[in-house]
Scaffold this active site. Structure first.
Site, PDB file in Angstrom:
ATOM      1  CG  ASP A  63       3.384 -14.388 -43.396  1.00  0.00           C
ATOM      2  OD1 ASP A  63       3.987 -15.291 -44.002  1.00  0.00           O
ATOM      3  OD2 ASP A  63       3.107 -14.476 -42.176  1.00  0.00           O
ATOM      4  CG  ASP A  98      -3.948 -19.559 -45.013  1.00  0.00           C
ATOM      5  OD1 ASP A  98      -3.090 -19.285 -44.165  1.00  0.00           O
ATOM      6  OD2 ASP A  98      -5.165 -19.496 -44.793  1.00  0.00           O
ATOM      7  CE1 TYR A  99       2.791 -22.539 -44.336  1.00  0.00           C
ATOM      8  CE2 TYR A  99       1.011 -21.809 -42.904  1.00  0.00           C
ATOM      9  CZ  TYR A  99       1.955 -22.751 -43.255  1.00  0.00           C
ATOM     10  OH  TYR A  99       2.085 -23.928 -42.537  1.00  0.00           O
ATOM     11  CG  ASP A 108      -7.632 -16.497 -40.042  1.00  0.00           C
ATOM     12  OD1 ASP A 108      -6.872 -15.646 -39.578  1.00  0.00           O
ATOM     13  OD2 ASP A 108      -8.004 -16.498 -41.233  1.00  0.00           O
ATOM     14  CG  PHE A 153      -5.106 -22.618 -42.461  1.00  0.00           C
ATOM     15  CD1 PHE A 153      -3.910 -21.950 -42.651  1.00  0.00           C
ATOM     16  CD2 PHE A 153      -5.188 -23.935 -42.888  1.00  0.00           C
ATOM     17  CE1 PHE A 153      -2.812 -22.574 -43.225  1.00  0.00           C
ATOM     18  CE2 PHE A 153      -4.096 -24.570 -43.464  1.00  0.00           C
ATOM     19  CZ  PHE A 153      -2.902 -23.887 -43.634  1.00  0.00           C
ATOM     20  CG  HIS A 155       7.255 -16.510 -39.839  1.00  0.00           C
ATOM     21  ND1 HIS A 155       6.869 -15.192 -39.831  1.00  0.00           N
ATOM     22  CD2 HIS A 155       6.666 -17.072 -40.913  1.00  0.00           C
ATOM     23  CE1 HIS A 155       6.063 -14.975 -40.848  1.00  0.00           C
ATOM     24  NE2 HIS A 155       5.905 -16.087 -41.515  1.00  0.00           N
TER      25      HIS A 155
HETATM   26  N1  LIG Z   1      -5.434 -18.399 -42.103  1.00  0.00           N
HETATM   27  C1  LIG Z   1      -4.410 -18.355 -41.253  1.00  0.00           C
HETATM   28  N2  LIG Z   1      -4.673 -18.096 -39.961  1.00  0.00           N
HETATM   29  C2  LIG Z   1      -3.611 -18.043 -39.121  1.00  0.00           C
HETATM   30  C3  LIG Z   1      -2.288 -18.250 -39.511  1.00  0.00           C
HETATM   31  C4  LIG Z   1      -1.502 -18.113 -38.327  1.00  0.00           C
HETATM   32  C5  LIG Z   1      -0.047 -18.203 -38.164  1.00  0.00           C
HETATM   33  N3  LIG Z   1       0.621 -18.774 -39.292  1.00  0.00           N
HETATM   34  C6  LIG Z   1       1.948 -18.315 -39.499  1.00  0.00           C
HETATM   35  C7  LIG Z   1       2.805 -19.461 -39.672  1.00  0.00           C
HETATM   36  C8  LIG Z   1       3.194 -19.572 -40.949  1.00  0.00           C
HETATM   37  C9  LIG Z   1       2.656 -18.522 -41.768  1.00  0.00           C
HETATM   38  O1  LIG Z   1       3.701 -17.943 -42.521  1.00  0.00           O
HETATM   39  C10 LIG Z   1       2.089 -17.541 -40.781  1.00  0.00           C
HETATM   40  O2  LIG Z   1       3.006 -16.505 -40.575  1.00  0.00           O
HETATM   41  C11 LIG Z   1      -2.369 -17.824 -37.284  1.00  0.00           C
HETATM   42  N4  LIG Z   1      -3.608 -17.796 -37.798  1.00  0.00           N
HETATM   43  C12 LIG Z   1      -4.855 -17.412 -37.162  1.00  0.00           C
HETATM   44  O3  LIG Z   1      -4.932 -15.980 -37.291  1.00  0.00           O
HETATM   45  C13 LIG Z   1      -5.542 -15.446 -36.116  1.00  0.00           C
HETATM   46  C14 LIG Z   1      -4.482 -14.658 -35.388  1.00  0.00           C
HETATM   47  O4  LIG Z   1      -4.234 -13.477 -36.133  1.00  0.00           O
HETATM   48  P1  LIG Z   1      -3.563 -12.240 -35.334  1.00  0.00           P
HETATM   49  O5  LIG Z   1      -4.582 -11.815 -34.253  1.00  0.00           O
HETATM   50  O6  LIG Z   1      -3.334 -11.201 -36.422  1.00  0.00           O
HETATM   51  O7  LIG Z   1      -2.285 -12.780 -34.708  1.00  0.00           O
HETATM   52  C15 LIG Z   1      -5.988 -16.637 -35.284  1.00  0.00           C
HETATM   53  O8  LIG Z   1      -7.263 -17.071 -35.722  1.00  0.00           O
HETATM   54  C16 LIG Z   1      -4.953 -17.674 -35.685  1.00  0.00           C
HETATM   55  O9  LIG Z   1      -5.409 -18.984 -35.454  1.00  0.00           O
HETATM   56  C17 LIG Z   1      -2.035 -18.526 -40.885  1.00  0.00           C
HETATM   57  O10 LIG Z   1      -0.903 -18.713 -41.358  1.00  0.00           O
HETATM   58  N5  LIG Z   1      -3.135 -18.561 -41.703  1.00  0.00           N
END
Ligand SMILES: Nc1nc2c(c(CN[C@H]3C=C[C@H](O)[C@@H]3O)cn2[C@@H]2O[C@H](COP(=O)(O)O)[C@@H](O)[C@H]2O)c(=O)[nH]1
Length: 340
Positions: A318, A313-314, A238, A236, A52
């Site tokens: 992705d 999760d990550y 989300d 997480f 990233h």
């Molecule tokens: N479960 C989970 N939720 C995550 C992330 C991340 C960013 N993590 C990055 C960093 C390291 C990792 O490699 C990821 O690339 C954002 N979110 C959540 O997603 C939603 C945004 O989605 P969209 O509208 O599509 O951009 C929003 O609720 C946001 O809070 C995650 O990793 N896991």
């Protein structure tokens, strides 16, 4: 005070859920999909930086404070019309969703705006926040006023309690991920992702858990970021992970719920069905992790470094990004809130 931990909350919700259920066969298929990745570079903490370009390269105090302000604002990027939302052009790319937030913060820093400094965002004005988070399209980032309020509130507390640097908060946790998570939710109100389900008080702590995970990642699991209990952090909850888990067949929605989501109906934070989606997703990833560890054991595959729910999760998040097109038919649930 009877508040269940995220893992306990997820198990309780999954055992009492009516409109969402975990599918055992799907769990196994996802574990097999991840097994292939387990021996590669994708399922490792280093991917947080390697994969990233908008994440900090460094592992210093500035990088930790970048993670803190980013995860303080890391919520609710979805737009009414999915294909037409906030977008930020930066460094030759155009970014949406979470990446639009990262791009906007990096753009501000390039413009000489010290957006990662608590002294600055404790008193930043609404107009300044509108400028910092400005979109290249006619759709602004959602909840701008809330983001402004949270920046002021969080900045003031970071100055009062932690000398203006999140690294001091990390150091107070004495290398315990659980201590850091609880210190964050006790100190910063906007991180208190707690609600009720069937008479019990439950917590998902989505932003507090991703903050601990991203702190661990940006510090590459070393020094202040060497949390001995990092594997106790769950996925997480989300709005993207449920979508990808349904797409992969590990999570199933009732016809009634699916119909509702396909119509784009909103669910409120704390609604029974919203809690079932988040709780079953969290529990689903815990079961996928258990199944993956079993498969690794059985196949004698050496996975260097620990496989934990953060890395799953990550990877799945992705994966959802990379399969946006294929996943179009699977709705994500629409809840507008500051918690995820
Ligand atoms: N479960 C989970 N939720 C995550 C992330 C991340 C960013 N993590 C990055 C960093 C390291 C990792 O490699 C990821 O690339 C954002 N979110 C959540 O997603 C939603 C945004 O989605 P969209 O509208 O599509 O951009 C929003 O609720 C946001 O809070 C995650 O990793 N896991």
């Amino acid at each position: 005070d009877g508040l269940l931990t995220p893992r306990e909350s997820a198990r309780f919700v999954a055992e009492n859920s009516r409109d969402v259920r975990v599918d055992g066969g799907g769990v196994r298929r996802v574990a097999e999909l991840l097994l292939a990745a387990a021996s590669g570079a994708a399922l490792r903490a280093a991917a947080w930086k390697a994969r990233h370009e908008l994440h900090p390269r460094a592992a210093d105090e500035a990088a930790v404070n970048w993670v803190f302000v980013t995860d303080t604002l890391n919520f609710s990027f979805w737009s009414e019309r999915d294909e037409h939302g906030c977008a930020v052009g930066y460094g030759g790319g155009t970014y949406t969703g979470y990446w639009a937030l990262c791009a906007a913060l990096n753009r501000a820093l390039d413009e000489g705006i010290p957006i990662t400094s608590a002294r600055y965002y404790a008193t930043v004005t609404l107009d300044q926040v509108r400028h910092i988070l400005r979109s290249d399209t006619d759709v602004s980032m959602p909840l701008i006023e809330e983001r402004h309020r949270i920046l002021n509130e969080t900045g003031k507390i970071l100055l009062e309690k932690f000398g203006g640097s999140f690294l001091n908060c990390v150091r107070k946790s004495e290398k315990s991920a659980q201590k850091l998570m609880h210190l964050v939710v006790e100190s910063f109100p906007s991180y208190r992702d707690v609600t009720q389900f069937e008479g019990k008080r439950i917590s998902f702590y989505k932003r507090a858990q991703i903050l601990v995970a991203d702190t661990w990642s940006v510090l590459e699991g070393k020094g202040d970021g060497c949390f001995k209990d990092i594997s106790s952090i769950t996925m997480f909850a989300d709005y993207r992970l449920p979508q990808v888990l349904v797409y992969l067949g590990a999570l199933k929605y009732s016809d009634e719920l699916l119909k509702k989501l396909l119509k784009g109906e909103m669910l409120s934070y704390g609604d029974k069905q919203e809690v079932e989606i988040r709780g079953c997703s969290l529990w689903c990833v815990e079961l996928i992790r258990d199944c993956l560890l079993e498969l690794i054991e059985k196949k004698g595959k050496k996975s260097d470094g620990e496989i934990n729910s953060i890395l799953l999760d990550y990877y799945l998040w992705d994966y959802a990004r990379d399969h946006r097109e294929e996943m179009k038919g699977i709705p994500f649930h629409r809840t507008r809130c500051i918690y995820y």
